[in-house]
Design a protein around this motif. Sequence first.
Motif, PDB file in Angstrom:
ATOM      1  N   ARG A  58       0.832  -1.211   0.000  1.00 20.54           N
ATOM      2  CA  ARG A  58       0.000   0.000   0.000  1.00 20.54           C
ATOM      3  C   ARG A  58       0.865   1.259   0.000  1.00 20.54           C
ATOM      4  O   ARG A  58       0.572   2.223  -0.711  1.00 20.54           O
ATOM      5  CB  ARG A  58      -0.938   0.000   1.199  1.00 20.54           C
ATOM      6  CG  ARG A  58      -2.058  -1.000   1.066  1.00 20.54           C
ATOM      7  CD  ARG A  58      -3.014  -0.925   2.233  1.00 20.54           C
ATOM      8  NE  ARG A  58      -4.102  -1.852   2.030  1.00 20.54           N
ATOM      9  CZ  ARG A  58      -4.625  -2.595   2.985  1.00 20.54           C
ATOM     10  NH1 ARG A  58      -4.189  -2.503   4.225  1.00 20.54           N
ATOM     11  NH2 ARG A  58      -5.620  -3.425   2.716  1.00 20.54           N
ATOM     12  N   GLU A  59       1.907   1.254   0.798  1.00 22.05           N
ATOM     13  CA  GLU A  59       2.804   2.414   0.851  1.00 22.05           C
ATOM     14  C   GLU A  59       3.513   2.618  -0.486  1.00 22.05           C
ATOM     15  O   GLU A  59       3.685   3.751  -0.942  1.00 22.05           O
ATOM     16  CB  GLU A  59       3.822   2.245   1.976  1.00 22.05           C
ATOM     17  CG  GLU A  59       3.212   2.341   3.361  1.00 22.05           C
ATOM     18  CD  GLU A  59       4.160   1.916   4.481  1.00 22.05           C
ATOM     19  OE1 GLU A  59       5.338   1.590   4.208  1.00 22.05           O
ATOM     20  OE2 GLU A  59       3.705   1.896   5.643  1.00 22.05           O
ATOM     21  N   THR A  60       3.920   1.521  -1.106  1.00 21.98           N
ATOM     22  CA  THR A  60       4.594   1.599  -2.406  1.00 21.98           C
ATOM     23  C   THR A  60       3.648   2.147  -3.467  1.00 21.98           C
ATOM     24  O   THR A  60       4.015   3.031  -4.252  1.00 21.98           O
ATOM     25  CB  THR A  60       5.135   0.216  -2.816  1.00 21.98           C
ATOM     26  OG1 THR A  60       6.029  -0.263  -1.804  1.00 21.98           O
ATOM     27  CG2 THR A  60       5.855   0.267  -4.143  1.00 21.98           C
ATOM     28  N   LEU A  61       2.415   1.645  -3.491  1.00 23.93           N
ATOM     29  CA  LEU A  61       1.425   2.156  -4.440  1.00 23.93           C
ATOM     30  C   LEU A  61       1.164   3.643  -4.219  1.00 23.93           C
ATOM     31  O   LEU A  61       1.066   4.411  -5.184  1.00 23.93           O
ATOM     32  CB  LEU A  61       0.109   1.385  -4.319  1.00 23.93           C
ATOM     33  CG  LEU A  61       0.080  -0.024  -4.882  1.00 23.93           C
ATOM     34  CD1 LEU A  61      -1.277  -0.668  -4.624  1.00 23.93           C
ATOM     35  CD2 LEU A  61       0.387  -0.031  -6.361  1.00 23.93           C
ATOM     36  N   ALA A  62       1.052   4.054  -2.958  1.00 25.82           N
ATOM     37  CA  ALA A  62       0.823   5.473  -2.648  1.00 25.82           C
ATOM     38  C   ALA A  62       1.980   6.332  -3.145  1.00 25.82           C
ATOM     39  O   ALA A  62       1.767   7.418  -3.707  1.00 25.82           O
ATOM     40  CB  ALA A  62       0.610   5.662  -1.145  1.00 25.82           C
ATOM     41  N   ALA A  63       3.197   5.849  -2.964  1.00 26.80           N
ATOM     42  CA  ALA A  63       4.369   6.597  -3.433  1.00 26.80           C
ATOM     43  C   ALA A  63       4.375   6.687  -4.956  1.00 26.80           C
ATOM     44  O   ALA A  63       4.678   7.745  -5.534  1.00 26.80           O
ATOM     45  CB  ALA A  63       5.651   5.942  -2.928  1.00 26.80           C
ATOM     46  N   MET A  64       4.028   5.600  -5.638  1.00 20.79           N
ATOM     47  CA  MET A  64       3.979   5.607  -7.094  1.00 20.79           C
ATOM     48  C   MET A  64       2.897   6.573  -7.590  1.00 20.79           C
ATOM     49  O   MET A  64       3.114   7.315  -8.556  1.00 20.79           O
ATOM     50  CB  MET A  64       3.731   4.200  -7.641  1.00 20.79           C
ATOM     51  CG  MET A  64       4.907   3.273  -7.489  1.00 20.79           C
ATOM     52  SD  MET A  64       4.453   1.619  -8.094  1.00 20.79           S
ATOM     53  CE  MET A  64       6.066   0.840  -8.107  1.00 20.79           C
ATOM     54  N   ALA A  65       1.756   6.554  -6.933  1.00 21.87           N
ATOM     55  CA  ALA A  65       0.668   7.474  -7.307  1.00 21.87           C
ATOM     56  C   ALA A  65       1.098   8.919  -7.094  1.00 21.87           C
ATOM     57  O   ALA A  65       0.819   9.793  -7.923  1.00 21.87           O
ATOM     58  CB  ALA A  65      -0.592   7.158  -6.510  1.00 21.87           C
ATOM     59  N   ALA A  66       1.784   9.174  -6.001  1.00 24.94           N
ATOM     60  CA  ALA A  66       2.279  10.528  -5.732  1.00 24.94           C
ATOM     61  C   ALA A  66       3.282  10.953  -6.800  1.00 24.94           C
ATOM     62  O   ALA A  66       3.285  12.117  -7.231  1.00 24.94           O
ATOM     63  CB  ALA A  66       2.910  10.601  -4.344  1.00 24.94           C
ATOM     64  N   ASN A  67       4.123  10.037  -7.249  1.00 25.63           N
ATOM     65  CA  ASN A  67       5.071  10.345  -8.321  1.00 25.63           C
ATOM     66  C   ASN A  67       4.338  10.759  -9.597  1.00 25.63           C
ATOM     67  O   ASN A  67       4.717  11.734 -10.259  1.00 25.63           O
ATOM     68  CB  ASN A  67       5.959   9.138  -8.630  1.00 25.63           C
ATOM     69  CG  ASN A  67       6.954   8.840  -7.525  1.00 25.63           C
ATOM     70  OD1 ASN A  67       7.239   9.677  -6.679  1.00 25.63           O
ATOM     71  ND2 ASN A  67       7.472   7.625  -7.532  1.00 25.63           N
ATOM     72  N   LEU A  68       3.294  10.017  -9.938  1.00 19.58           N
ATOM     73  CA  LEU A  68       2.526  10.346 -11.142  1.00 19.58           C
ATOM     74  C   LEU A  68       1.782  11.670 -10.978  1.00 19.58           C
ATOM     75  O   LEU A  68       1.722  12.477 -11.915  1.00 19.58           O
ATOM     76  CB  LEU A  68       1.557   9.218 -11.488  1.00 19.58           C
ATOM     77  CG  LEU A  68       2.194   7.914 -11.970  1.00 19.58           C
ATOM     78  CD1 LEU A  68       1.133   6.840 -12.182  1.00 19.58           C
ATOM     79  CD2 LEU A  68       2.990   8.135 -13.249  1.00 19.58           C
ATOM     80  N   ASP A  69       1.218  11.906  -9.786  1.00 16.13           N
ATOM     81  CA  ASP A  69       0.532  13.190  -9.525  1.00 16.13           C
ATOM     82  C   ASP A  69       1.502  14.353  -9.666  1.00 16.13           C
ATOM     83  O   ASP A  69       1.166  15.384 -10.257  1.00 16.13           O
ATOM     84  CB  ASP A  69      -0.085  13.203  -8.115  1.00 16.13           C
ATOM     85  CG  ASP A  69      -1.355  12.384  -8.012  1.00 16.13           C
ATOM     86  OD1 ASP A  69      -1.959  12.076  -9.066  1.00 16.13           O
ATOM     87  OD2 ASP A  69      -1.765  12.053  -6.881  1.00 16.13           O
ATOM     88  N   ALA A  70       2.699  14.200  -9.114  1.00 16.12           N
ATOM     89  CA  ALA A  70       3.694  15.258  -9.197  1.00 16.12           C
ATOM     90  C   ALA A  70       4.087  15.517 -10.650  1.00 16.12           C
ATOM     91  O   ALA A  70       4.257  16.667 -11.067  1.00 16.12           O
ATOM     92  CB  ALA A  70       4.925  14.897  -8.364  1.00 16.12           C
ATOM     93  N   ALA A  71       4.217  14.443 -11.426  1.00 19.40           N
ATOM     94  CA  ALA A  71       4.569  14.606 -12.834  1.00 19.40           C
ATOM     95  C   ALA A  71       3.477  15.342 -13.595  1.00 19.40           C
ATOM     96  O   ALA A  71       3.754  16.183 -14.442  1.00 19.40           O
ATOM     97  CB  ALA A  71       4.840  13.239 -13.469  1.00 19.40           C
ATOM     98  N   GLU A  72       2.216  15.030 -13.291  1.00 17.53           N
ATOM     99  CA  GLU A  72       1.097  15.722 -13.936  1.00 17.53           C
ATOM    100  C   GLU A  72       1.048  17.184 -13.562  1.00 17.53           C
ATOM    101  O   GLU A  72       0.645  18.025 -14.346  1.00 17.53           O
ATOM    102  CB  GLU A  72      -0.230  15.052 -13.576  1.00 17.53           C
ATOM    103  CG  GLU A  72      -0.486  13.768 -14.329  1.00 17.53           C
ATOM    104  CD  GLU A  72      -1.838  13.149 -14.003  1.00 17.53           C
ATOM    105  OE1 GLU A  72      -2.760  13.896 -13.614  1.00 17.53           O
ATOM    106  OE2 GLU A  72      -1.962  11.935 -14.150  1.00 17.53           O
ATOM    107  N   ALA A  73       1.454  17.487 -12.330  1.00 21.49           N
ATOM    108  CA  ALA A  73       1.441  18.870 -11.848  1.00 21.49           C
ATOM    109  C   ALA A  73       2.640  19.658 -12.360  1.00 21.49           C
ATOM    110  O   ALA A  73       2.754  20.848 -12.089  1.00 21.49           O
ATOM    111  CB  ALA A  73       1.411  18.883 -10.322  1.00 21.49           C
ATOM    112  N   GLY A  74       3.548  18.980 -13.065  1.00 16.47           N
ATOM    113  CA  GLY A  74       4.690  19.657 -13.633  1.00 16.47           C
ATOM    114  C   GLY A  74       5.931  19.607 -12.801  1.00 16.47           C
ATOM    115  O   GLY A  74       6.946  20.200 -13.141  1.00 16.47           O
ATOM    116  N   SER A  75       5.909  18.876 -11.702  1.00 11.57           N
ATOM    117  CA  SER A  75       7.107  18.715 -10.879  1.00 11.57           C
ATOM    118  C   SER A  75       7.986  17.636 -11.483  1.00 11.57           C
ATOM    119  O   SER A  75       7.485  16.676 -12.067  1.00 11.57           O
ATOM    120  CB  SER A  75       6.743  18.323  -9.453  1.00 11.57           C
ATOM    121  OG  SER A  75       5.932  19.314  -8.864  1.00 11.57           O
ATOM    122  N   PRO A  76       9.303  17.761 -11.318  1.00 14.76           N
ATOM    123  CA  PRO A  76      10.194  16.710 -11.855  1.00 14.76           C
ATOM    124  C   PRO A  76      10.100  15.409 -11.103  1.00 14.76           C
ATOM    125  O   PRO A  76       9.590  15.256 -10.096  1.00 14.76           O
ATOM    126  CB  PRO A  76      11.585  17.318 -11.709  1.00 14.76           C
ATOM    127  CG  PRO A  76      11.458  18.538 -10.884  1.00 14.76           C
ATOM    128  CD  PRO A  76      10.008  18.862 -10.760  1.00 14.76           C
TER     129      PRO A  76
END
Length: 147
Positions: free
Chosen positions: A129-147
């Motif tokens: 669950r923690e790994t999935l949350a981190a992966m989702a956060a990575n994708l959210d950050a990428a969509e928001a324009g963060s590296p």
Amino acid sequence: MEKDCGAQINLLSRMLKRRLNATLQDLGITAIQSRVMFYIMEHSRQGPVFQRDVERAFSLSRSTATGILQQLEEKALLRRESVPSDARLKSLVPMPRAAELDAEVRACLRQTETLLTRGLSDGQVQLFRETLAAMAANLDAAEAGSP
């Protein structure tokens, strides 16, 4: 060659969706319809739930959410009610039939979750669950324009 994480997640997602759809078929709803209905029932206890809430919770486009909600209306599982403060807004209100199906849907989801996590320790499930949350956060950050 090993599959990448995205491919493995996609495969697992399709397998899970296929299983849930088969299990829920007798109830006349699909996996995504059951999850959306469950979300509406849970959150409508705290206040009105709107289509945009469903869109955000499930990361759905407006048209996809509209289609799912229209199907739930056709099945008499929810209705849209105008909001007095804004005629453009419609709250999503569960119908009595949704409450009748709720226990069966919850049992199906619990059974599937038990099957999915069989043989895994609580620690493994928590790490997943923690790994999935981190992966989702990575994708959210990428969509928001963060590296």
